[in-house]
Design a protein around this motif. Structure first.
Motif, PDB file in Angstrom:
ATOM      1  N   GLU A   4      25.439 -11.035  44.250  1.00 23.16           N
ATOM      2  CA  GLU A   4      24.626 -12.259  45.121  1.00 23.16           C
ATOM      3  C   GLU A   4      23.978 -11.416  46.266  1.00 23.16           C
ATOM      4  O   GLU A   4      23.367 -10.288  46.198  1.00 23.16           O
ATOM      5  CB  GLU A   4      25.519 -13.441  44.901  1.00 23.16           C
ATOM      6  CG  GLU A   4      25.606 -14.015  43.702  1.00 23.16           C
ATOM      7  CD  GLU A   4      26.334 -15.421  43.851  1.00 23.16           C
ATOM      8  OE1 GLU A   4      26.602 -15.804  45.190  1.00 23.16           O
ATOM      9  OE2 GLU A   4      26.439 -15.882  42.901  1.00 23.16           O
ATOM     10  N   THR A  22      16.733  -6.888  35.567  1.00 28.45           N
ATOM     11  CA  THR A  22      16.074  -8.065  35.355  1.00 28.45           C
ATOM     12  C   THR A  22      16.297  -8.484  33.978  1.00 28.45           C
ATOM     13  O   THR A  22      16.763  -9.678  33.576  1.00 28.45           O
ATOM     14  CB  THR A  22      14.737  -7.788  35.519  1.00 28.45           C
ATOM     15  OG1 THR A  22      14.232  -7.340  36.653  1.00 28.45           O
ATOM     16  CG2 THR A  22      13.883  -9.144  35.328  1.00 28.45           C
ATOM     17  N   CYS A  70      20.047  -9.718  33.575  1.00 32.31           N
ATOM     18  CA  CYS A  70      20.117 -11.312  34.318  1.00 32.31           C
ATOM     19  C   CYS A  70      19.498 -12.238  33.263  1.00 32.31           C
ATOM     20  O   CYS A  70      20.030 -13.356  33.079  1.00 32.31           O
ATOM     21  CB  CYS A  70      19.406 -11.243  35.594  1.00 32.31           C
ATOM     22  SG  CYS A  70      20.151 -10.504  36.919  1.00 32.31           S
ATOM     23  N   ARG A  71      18.259 -11.963  32.620  1.00 37.07           N
ATOM     24  CA  ARG A  71      17.651 -12.883  31.666  1.00 37.07           C
ATOM     25  C   ARG A  71      18.738 -12.894  30.558  1.00 37.07           C
ATOM     26  O   ARG A  71      18.913 -14.338  30.105  1.00 37.07           O
ATOM     27  CB  ARG A  71      16.428 -12.457  31.138  1.00 37.07           C
ATOM     28  CG  ARG A  71      15.806 -12.952  30.143  1.00 37.07           C
ATOM     29  CD  ARG A  71      14.641 -12.450  29.569  1.00 37.07           C
ATOM     30  NE  ARG A  71      15.082 -10.873  28.992  1.00 37.07           N
ATOM     31  CZ  ARG A  71      15.631 -11.013  27.769  1.00 37.07           C
ATOM     32  NH1 ARG A  71      16.033 -11.832  27.147  1.00 37.07           N
ATOM     33  NH2 ARG A  71      16.021  -9.558  27.594  1.00 37.07           N
ATOM     34  N   LYS A  93      22.537 -14.683  31.603  1.00 36.84           N
ATOM     35  CA  LYS A  93      22.690 -15.672  32.613  1.00 36.84           C
ATOM     36  C   LYS A  93      23.702 -16.777  31.948  1.00 36.84           C
ATOM     37  O   LYS A  93      24.136 -17.462  32.713  1.00 36.84           O
ATOM     38  CB  LYS A  93      21.419 -15.921  33.111  1.00 36.84           C
ATOM     39  CG  LYS A  93      20.596 -16.837  31.966  1.00 36.84           C
ATOM     40  CD  LYS A  93      19.064 -17.384  32.531  1.00 36.84           C
ATOM     41  CE  LYS A  93      18.313 -18.065  31.465  1.00 36.84           C
ATOM     42  NZ  LYS A  93      17.170 -18.512  32.257  1.00 36.84           N
ATOM     43  N   ASP A 127      29.492 -15.519  34.779  1.00 37.37           N
ATOM     44  CA  ASP A 127      29.496 -16.360  35.903  1.00 37.37           C
ATOM     45  C   ASP A 127      29.084 -15.873  37.059  1.00 37.37           C
ATOM     46  O   ASP A 127      29.037 -16.201  38.168  1.00 37.37           O
ATOM     47  CB  ASP A 127      31.064 -16.758  35.968  1.00 37.37           C
ATOM     48  CG  ASP A 127      31.472 -17.475  34.848  1.00 37.37           C
ATOM     49  OD1 ASP A 127      30.636 -18.479  34.577  1.00 37.37           O
ATOM     50  OD2 ASP A 127      32.645 -17.258  34.465  1.00 37.37           O
ATOM     51  N   PHE A 154      27.001 -11.580  38.547  1.00 35.02           N
ATOM     52  CA  PHE A 154      26.794 -10.111  38.190  1.00 35.02           C
ATOM     53  C   PHE A 154      27.387  -9.174  39.183  1.00 35.02           C
ATOM     54  O   PHE A 154      26.987  -9.250  40.376  1.00 35.02           O
ATOM     55  CB  PHE A 154      25.334 -10.089  38.111  1.00 35.02           C
ATOM     56  CG  PHE A 154      24.885 -10.700  36.878  1.00 35.02           C
ATOM     57  CD1 PHE A 154      24.402 -10.044  35.792  1.00 35.02           C
ATOM     58  CD2 PHE A 154      24.491 -11.812  36.768  1.00 35.02           C
ATOM     59  CE1 PHE A 154      24.046 -10.423  34.404  1.00 35.02           C
ATOM     60  CE2 PHE A 154      24.313 -12.830  35.620  1.00 35.02           C
ATOM     61  CZ  PHE A 154      23.872 -12.047  34.431  1.00 35.02           C
TER      62      PHE A 154
END
Length: 842
Positions: free
Chosen positions: A230, A410, A413-414, A417, A421, A423
């Motif tokens: 994050e 990207t 994450c898609r 997700k 819980d 990354f």
């Protein structure tokens, strides 16, 4: 006498510390000269006393770095040469090179390194330039290497400037194939070009006495990649990820060749949740442990397994689990068996291939095996996670079922997700997708189950050599492709199953990248006979000649080619399903073959697959196919002795399948060893429906492990003559199994008796062929031979007959080796055709 010699070194000599090695070797011998990466090889010159140059020539091969593979060294005399001026054929033009300075602010490349060896002579490492691409250049891509001991010590040494830095590496370790963007291999042609070297790293990079001398991925906290969670960075990001796992969470970690999903292997709730989110109810997981002692507490290791576990590839190793550890031992590390889609207008999607290891305490249903998949940390990041958590971790591919492993941030994450819980990522791009490799040992014999990170794309020898550059398109499951040129084959990384558009796209991208990096432009492509395979469809779209290779011929040819067998041999293929050249499904075959052709001399009896692909997903259907439709070869009908089995199934299913078999509706017949394993697993009540490919066979092999040291009498078997073939009448074996089951014999004993019977049958089929004049070299191929009890007994029985028995080692015996076998067959056929044409012209 002073001499000057030029040299060209081919092999895996870029990205493995070869230029620094040459620099140190020449310096130690008092030689002047230069060395450079040129195209895909290394070139250079040395000058000095003749005896010192001779010693240099000898040690260039014998003392090469551990990660290097020197295949060929060419020497030439340099006569009438002017005194060494510090620039040779491998260097780009002087002004452009000289103008870059010591540290580049954009690309991070340092200037050429010049040192003063013993005696004051200068030896240069020249900066590599792309240069003209030679059509005959041989380019080899080095595989990634796990963190070395020296870097590991730095990682955990307080006060070291790389203390707890996850991306620590040196000349002997770190990313290679996963960061290379182009060759020759230099930092500016890797994803590390985004990280200019700081002053301290630049000093190490240019110091000939430093182990990071010309280590292209070199980095430190001041100039290298940074962890992120994050909004957190560095150590705070790591602590957040550790806290998430400790609290029972699932995290996605950006590894070397793709994202990985990580959770506590001893937390049943976490494992169960990972199963639910990943849509993987029973397929086993790999387990990463901190060190060798931790592995030894969970599994028994022999010296071969220990060597595999600690090798620079750091593969997942299938090991024998220790029992009685209070439920904390991860169980289930499967043997992998090959299954192929059945011919149809629109072949159904195959289920995924297995992966080793599953924590015992997970409440999710899973077959219990006597093997588990363990591996050691690959990177500094893995070591830090395990050090902080101090427990085994599930570390599995960062993807959903049937999808390729995620490499782009990207896309990850898609795709993940809903699974992860959080990354734990970083800012170094992954250039190429590499899942974890899987290996096993049968006694002292190492076997490759999945050839991926750490092993691929390191090239393999190809004998006979390919007369033209060519490609092997592979199969449908456990897909790989192969590029071959001359005597070298580059087997691409394990791609998984070509089941959907995403996997197919990953394959085509990897193929294009490999062609570009190796410099190979195929002028022919070999493919499977099955018209429904996506690999076959792709191959037929290529604007080059096509070479069709039968699936099981490719299996045994892969074994023969790896071992350099150029003459005739006996091939035994025990596999799932592959389309035969007669349009039927094969899978239990004995061939008299060479690399160009084969002749079928033996097979397993056929049985119907009720519902086609449905019979593969539901072993109970396969068992019903044997009960109601076994090939009539003289054994009594199985229906009478199968009453207990029929009685426990749904009556409607039994009648539907009986009708399908009697009317021959959607019931293709197959002579498959893999489907026989499924049948026996269902008859014994182990597995009736599978969620991943090979699950039934895994359960059956696991049952053998529970038999202990007991050696039951093998089940009955019959071998009969049908036309020109020797045929195994499997109904005799199944009938004996059902009778002994009805008499109360335990399942583990019956599972062991079945494996013994299958080994005895294989030995008899081979013996009959040898009596008929077949060669005495036997090549074993097909996914069933990852089964330890089967392979062990087959090898023992065949050797007792005085036969030479070979099995793939570096090339997977399952479908991951198909593309290599296709390439070997295509190379042999094209060479034969060229020789035949030349003979006619004479």
């Amino acid at each position: 006498m002073r001499v000057t010699r030029g040299f060209t070194v081919h092999g895996t000599v870029q990205g493995v510390g070869f230029r620094p090695f040459v620099h140190r070797l020449a310096g130690g011998l008092g030689l002047s000269g230069w060395v450079a990466n040129v195209d895909g090889h290394v070139e250079g010159e040395v000058a000095g006393p003749a005896d010192a140059v001779a010693e240099f020539r000898r040690r260039l091969r014998t003392d090469a770095p551990v990660l290097a593979c020197v295949r060929e060294v060419r020497w030439n005399d340099v006569t009438g040469a002017a005194p060494f001026q510090g620039r040779g054929r491998g260097a780009p033009p002087g002004p452009a090179a000289a103008g870059q300075g010591a540290v580049s602010g954009s690309g991070g490349e340092t200037a050429p390194s010049t040192a003063q060896p013993r005696g004051g002579a200068a030896f240069d490492i020249r900066r590599s330039g792309p240069g003209p691409r030679s059509a005959t250049a041989r380019r080899e891509i080095p595989a990634d290497a796990a963190i070395c001991d020296a870097c590991l010590r730095e990682l955990f040494t307080p006060g070291d400037r790389r203390y707890r830095y996850p991306f620590v590496n040196c000349t002997d370790c770190g990313p290679r194939a996963t960061i290379i963007e182009d060759l020759p291999y230099d930092r500016v042609r890797t994803t590390m070009r985004r990280f200019p070297l700081c002053a301290d790293c630049a000093v190490e990079y240019t110091n000939a006495r430093d182990r990071r001398f010309h280590a292209e991925p070199v980095a430190c906290p001041a100039c290298g990649p940074t962890l992120a969670w994050e909004s957190l960075r560095g150590e705070r990001a790591l602590k957040a990820a550790v806290g998430a796992v400790a609290a029972g969470g699932i995290i996605a970690v950006k590894g070397l060749g793709g994202y990985q999903l990580v959770c506590d292997a001893t937390d049943p709730a976490a494992v169960a949740e990972l199963r639910r989110r990943k849509r993987r109810p029973t397929k086993p997981f790999a387990v990463m442990v901190r060190d060798v002692p931790a592995a030894g507490r969970l599994a028994r290791l022999n010296s071969t397994e220990l060597a595999l576990l600690t090798s620079s590839a750091r593969p997942v190793v299938l090991l024998r689990a220790r029992r009685g550890q209070g439920g904390a031992v991860p169980q289930v590390a499967p043997a992998v068996h090959s299954r192929q889609p059945v011919p149809a207008a629109h072949p159904g999607q195959p289920t995924p291939a297995p992966e080793p290891g599953l924590p015992t305490r997970s409440p999710a249903p899973a077959p219990v095996a006597d093997r588990l998949g363990l591996f050691l940390p690959t990177t500094g990041l893995h070591h830090l996670l395990l050090h902080e958590l101090d427990r085994p971790l599930v570390v599995t591919s960062g993807n959903l079922a049937d999808e390729p492993i995620a490499i782009d941030d990207t896309d990850a994450c898609r795709a993940l997700k809903g699974v992860a819980d959080g990354f734990l990522t970083h800012d170094r791009p992954i250039r190429a997708r590499y899942d974890d490799s899987v290996v096993a040992a049968v006694g002292r014999l190492p076997l490759t189950v999945r050839r991926a990170r750490g092993l691929a794309p390191a090239p393999l020898p190809l004998d006979p050599p390919a007369s033209v550059p060519l490609a092997g398109a592979g199969a449908q499951l456990k897909h790989t492709f192969t590029l071959a040129d001359a005597g070298v084959a580059h087997v691409g990384p394990h791609e998984g199953d070509l089941a959907d558009a995403a996997t197919y796209e990953a394959f085509t991208q990897a193929y294009a990248d490999m062609c570009r990096l190796t410099g190979i432009t195929p002028r022919a492509v070999a493919h499977d006979l099955h018209p429904g395979y996506l690999s076959t469809r792709w191959a037929l779209e290529q604007p080059v000649p096509h070479v069709a290779v039968q699936h099981h011929h490719a299996h045994v040819a892969a074994c023969a080619a790896e071992h350099g067998v150029r003459g005739p041999f006996l091939g035994v293929a025990c596999d799932g399903l592959g389309l035969g050249d007669d349009g039927t499904l094969w899978g239990g075959e004995v061939f008299v073959a060479d690399l160009t052709r084969y002749r079928r001399v033996g097979r397993f009896a056929t049985a119907p697959l009720p519902g086609g692909e449905a019979a593969v997903r539901h072993p109970s259907r396969m068992a019903l196919g044997h009960v109601f439709g076994a090939e009539p070869l003289g054994s009594p009908s199985l229906e009478r002795v199968a009453r207990g089995f029929l009685g426990r199934l749904d009556a409607r299913l039994v009648e539907v399948v009986r009708s399908m078999v009697e009317r021959e509706v959607n019931c293709p017949r197959a002579s498959s060893a893999g489907r026989l394993f499924d049948t026996v697993a269902s008859l014994l009540g182990l597995v009736d429906t599978v969620s991943y490919e090979g699950e039934a066979a895994v359960a059956l092999e696991a049952a053998v492990g529970r038999a202990g040291r007991d050696h039951p009498v093998p089940l009955r078997h019959r071998v009969v003559r049908v036309g020109s073939l020797w045929v195994y009448d499997s109904a005799a074996t199944l009938g004996d199994l059902l009778e002994r089951q009805a008499d109360g014999e335990p399942v583990p004993r019956l599972a062991a008796a079945f494996h013994s019977a299958l080994a005895a049958v294989t030995a008899e089929l081979v013996a009959r062929a040898v009596e008929d004049g077949a060669p005495r070299t036997v090549c074993l191929g097909g996914g069933c031979f990852v089964n330890v009890p089967l392979l062990t007994q087959v090898r023992r029985r065949l050797r007792a007959q005085g036969l030479r028995v070979l099995v793939g080692r570096a090339v997977p015996v399952g479908d991951g080796g198909i593309s290599y076998g296709q390439a070997a067959v295509a190379a042999a056929r094209l060479t034969e055709a060229q020789q035949g044409k030349a003979k006619k012209e004479r």
